[in-house]
Design a protein around this motif. Structure first.
Motif, short mmCIF file in Angstrom:
data_model
loop_
_atom_site.label_atom_id
_atom_site.label_comp_id
_atom_site.label_asym_id
_atom_site.label_seq_id
_atom_site.Cartn_x
_atom_site.Cartn_y
_atom_site.Cartn_z
N GLY A 60 0.82 -1.20 0.00
CA GLY A 60 0.00 0.00 0.00
C GLY A 60 0.86 1.25 0.00
N SER A 61 0.23 2.39 0.29
CA SER A 61 0.93 3.66 0.33
C SER A 61 0.43 4.44 1.54
CB SER A 61 0.65 4.44 -0.96
OG SER A 61 -0.69 4.91 -0.96
N PHE A 62 0.83 5.70 1.62
CA PHE A 62 0.41 6.53 2.75
C PHE A 62 -1.04 6.97 2.63
CE2 PHE A 62 5.06 7.13 3.04
CZ PHE A 62 5.22 6.71 4.34
N THR A 63 -1.70 6.62 1.52
CA THR A 63 -3.11 6.99 1.39
C THR A 63 -4.02 5.78 1.20
OG1 THR A 63 -2.85 7.32 -1.01
CG2 THR A 63 -2.59 9.26 0.42
N HIS A 64 -3.47 4.58 1.10
CA HIS A 64 -4.36 3.43 0.90
C HIS A 64 -3.73 2.13 1.39
CE1 HIS A 64 -1.87 2.06 -2.43
NE2 HIS A 64 -2.62 0.99 -2.51
N LEU A 65 -4.60 1.21 1.75
CA LEU A 65 -4.23 -0.17 1.99
C LEU A 65 -5.03 -1.01 1.01
CD1 LEU A 65 -4.43 -0.29 5.91
CD2 LEU A 65 -2.34 -0.25 4.53
N PRO A 66 -4.39 -1.74 0.11
CA PRO A 66 -5.13 -2.53 -0.86
C PRO A 66 -5.85 -3.69 -0.18
CG PRO A 66 -2.81 -3.08 -0.95
CD PRO A 66 -2.93 -1.90 -0.03
N ILE A 67 -6.76 -4.31 -0.88
CA ILE A 67 -7.48 -5.47 -0.35
C ILE A 67 -6.47 -6.57 -0.02
CG2 ILE A 67 -9.16 -7.28 -0.85
CD1 ILE A 67 -10.58 -5.35 -2.70
N THR A 68 -6.44 -6.94 1.23
CA THR A 68 -5.48 -7.90 1.74
C THR A 68 -6.18 -8.76 2.79
OG1 THR A 68 -3.86 -6.10 1.57
CG2 THR A 68 -3.10 -8.11 2.61
N TYR A 69 -5.59 -9.90 3.14
CA TYR A 69 -6.16 -10.69 4.22
C TYR A 69 -5.07 -11.18 5.16
CZ TYR A 69 -4.72 -15.09 1.94
OH TYR A 69 -3.99 -16.10 1.39
N SER A 94 -2.06 -4.30 13.67
CA SER A 94 -2.94 -3.13 13.56
C SER A 94 -2.14 -1.84 13.60
CB SER A 94 -3.96 -3.14 14.70
OG SER A 94 -4.76 -4.30 14.66
N ALA A 95 -1.16 -1.77 14.48
CA ALA A 95 -0.34 -0.56 14.60
C ALA A 95 0.45 -0.32 13.32
CB ALA A 95 0.61 -0.70 15.79
N SER A 96 0.94 -1.39 12.71
CA SER A 96 1.69 -1.26 11.47
C SER A 96 0.80 -0.73 10.34
CB SER A 96 2.28 -2.63 11.08
OG SER A 96 2.96 -2.54 9.85
N LEU A 97 -0.41 -1.24 10.23
CA LEU A 97 -1.34 -0.77 9.21
C LEU A 97 -1.73 0.68 9.45
CD1 LEU A 97 -3.69 -3.89 8.96
CD2 LEU A 97 -1.92 -3.21 7.33
N ALA A 98 -2.01 1.02 10.69
CA ALA A 98 -2.42 2.39 11.02
C ALA A 98 -1.30 3.38 10.74
CB ALA A 98 -2.83 2.46 12.49
N ASN A 99 -0.07 2.97 10.98
CA ASN A 99 1.08 3.83 10.72
C ASN A 99 1.20 4.16 9.24
OD1 ASN A 99 4.31 3.75 9.99
ND2 ASN A 99 3.83 4.98 11.81
N ILE A 100 0.92 3.18 8.39
CA ILE A 100 0.98 3.39 6.95
C ILE A 100 -0.06 4.40 6.51
CG2 ILE A 100 0.56 2.29 4.70
CD1 ILE A 100 1.68 -0.30 5.90
N LEU A 101 -1.25 4.31 7.09
CA LEU A 101 -2.41 5.05 6.59
C LEU A 101 -2.59 6.45 7.19
CD1 LEU A 101 -4.79 4.47 4.62
CD2 LEU A 101 -6.10 3.71 6.60
N SER A 102 -2.01 6.70 8.35
CA SER A 102 -2.36 7.90 9.11
C SER A 102 -1.66 9.17 8.66
CB SER A 102 -2.05 7.68 10.59
OG SER A 102 -0.67 7.42 10.77
N GLN A 103 -0.70 9.07 7.76
CA GLN A 103 0.02 10.25 7.25
C GLN A 103 0.61 11.10 8.38
OE1 GLN A 103 -2.25 12.45 4.27
NE2 GLN A 103 -1.36 11.09 2.74
#
Length: 301
Positions: A60-69, A94-103
């Protein structure tokens, strides 16, 4: 064409279920030209179609998380290997995903970490699903974040019927009771960190506050949608709306406005205090029904 994460996640799940119901049918390549955004978000990979950039394997990027499981069994195995409770493994992911997305917005990162953790814990503890599907998008120019999480497990109604103190009379009872504090809680007996033991200790015992807290968080400038079995419930501000649907499993969409995100610790404490009062009332009811405990879905801002 721009599609929202929840819509793509739900459509992909329905397509997987349809394809699984027809195992002898071979599904061929379809016309995907001009569908760069769904490809970018991993939609085609998630239904098993080889097309484009294979986004499902990207971070993903700093603005999205693609469909993943996430594989539920793998999460539990990871916890065993690290000699920790599975709740800690879920929080780390969860913390890792939130870090990617939160800008780099620390308040938003806290909210996303908390929400991801609580919803994913619900999947592991209640759904009997082998996968946790998720996707997310942050639109800074629109001041909008959408987080979508889905499982293809037993659904809310079947999960709640395992509790002898719950009385489900109407079709909507299950989905209304699911967001009540202290109703869907499931206490795990701690048996140490040995192989085969429970990986939830007192810190991670689910008191049934997860959906209550996450749905309440979204009421300040956002909205919360939960879909399971034959109904969906949309909570927006002080209003709720029930709509008939058809989905095997449970899907959740959270929408937040980052500019309205508050101090999480203070906000959660306020919600916990309100939740404790409601949970006490629920606990004192010999038989719970939606007519007894269904809140007006109004949270003080």
């Amino acid at each position: 064409t721009t599609c929202e994460p929840f819509g793509m996640l739900l459509t992909a799940a329905r397509m997987r279920q349809f394809m699984a119901s027809m195992p002898h049918v071979r599904f061929g390549h379809m016309h995907f030209e001009g569908k760069e955004y769904p490809d970018y978000m991993g939609f085609f990979d998630s239904i098993g179609v080889q097309f484009g950039q294979n986004t499902l394997r990207k971070k993903g990027s700093f603005t999205h998380l693609p469909i993943t499981y996430y594989d539920v069994i793998q999460l539990k195995e990871e916890a065993r290997e690290e000699s920790v409770y599975v709740g800690e493994t879920i929080e780390k992911r969860s913390a890792s995903l939130a870090n990617i997305l939160s800008q780099q917005n620390p308040k938003l990162e806290e909210y996303l970490t908390y929400s991801l953790r609580e919803i994913m814990r619900n999947v592991v503890e209640h759904s009997e699903s082998d996968k946790i599907w998720f996707a997310a998008q942050y639109w800074p120019s629109r001041d909008w974040v959408e987080l979508a999480i889905l499982d293809e497990g037993i659904g809310i109604r079947k999960s709640l019927t395992n509790n002898p103190n719950i009385n489900l009379k109407r079709e909507e009872d299950a989905i209304l009771l699911a967001i009540e504090p202290g109703v869907s809680g499931k206490v795990f007996t701690t048996s140490g960190k040995k192989k085969g033991g429970s990986f939830f200790d007192d810190q991670w015992q689910n008191s049934g506050y997860g959906l209550y807290m996450t749905s309440s968080i979204c009421q300040n400038g956002g909205n919360f949608l939960i879909l399971s079995d034959n109904l969906s419930l949309l909570i927006e501000g002080t209003e709720k709306k029930l709509v008939h649907t058809n989905f095997r499993g449970t899907a959740i969409r959270m929408r937040l406005r980052p500019s309205l995100v508050r101090n999480l610790s203070k906000h959660l404490e306020e919600l916990r205090e309100e939740g404790k009062k409601r949970a006490k009332e629920n606990k004192e009811s010999t038989i719970l029904s939606a007519s007894k405990v269904s809140r007006m879905l109004v949270v003080k801002k």
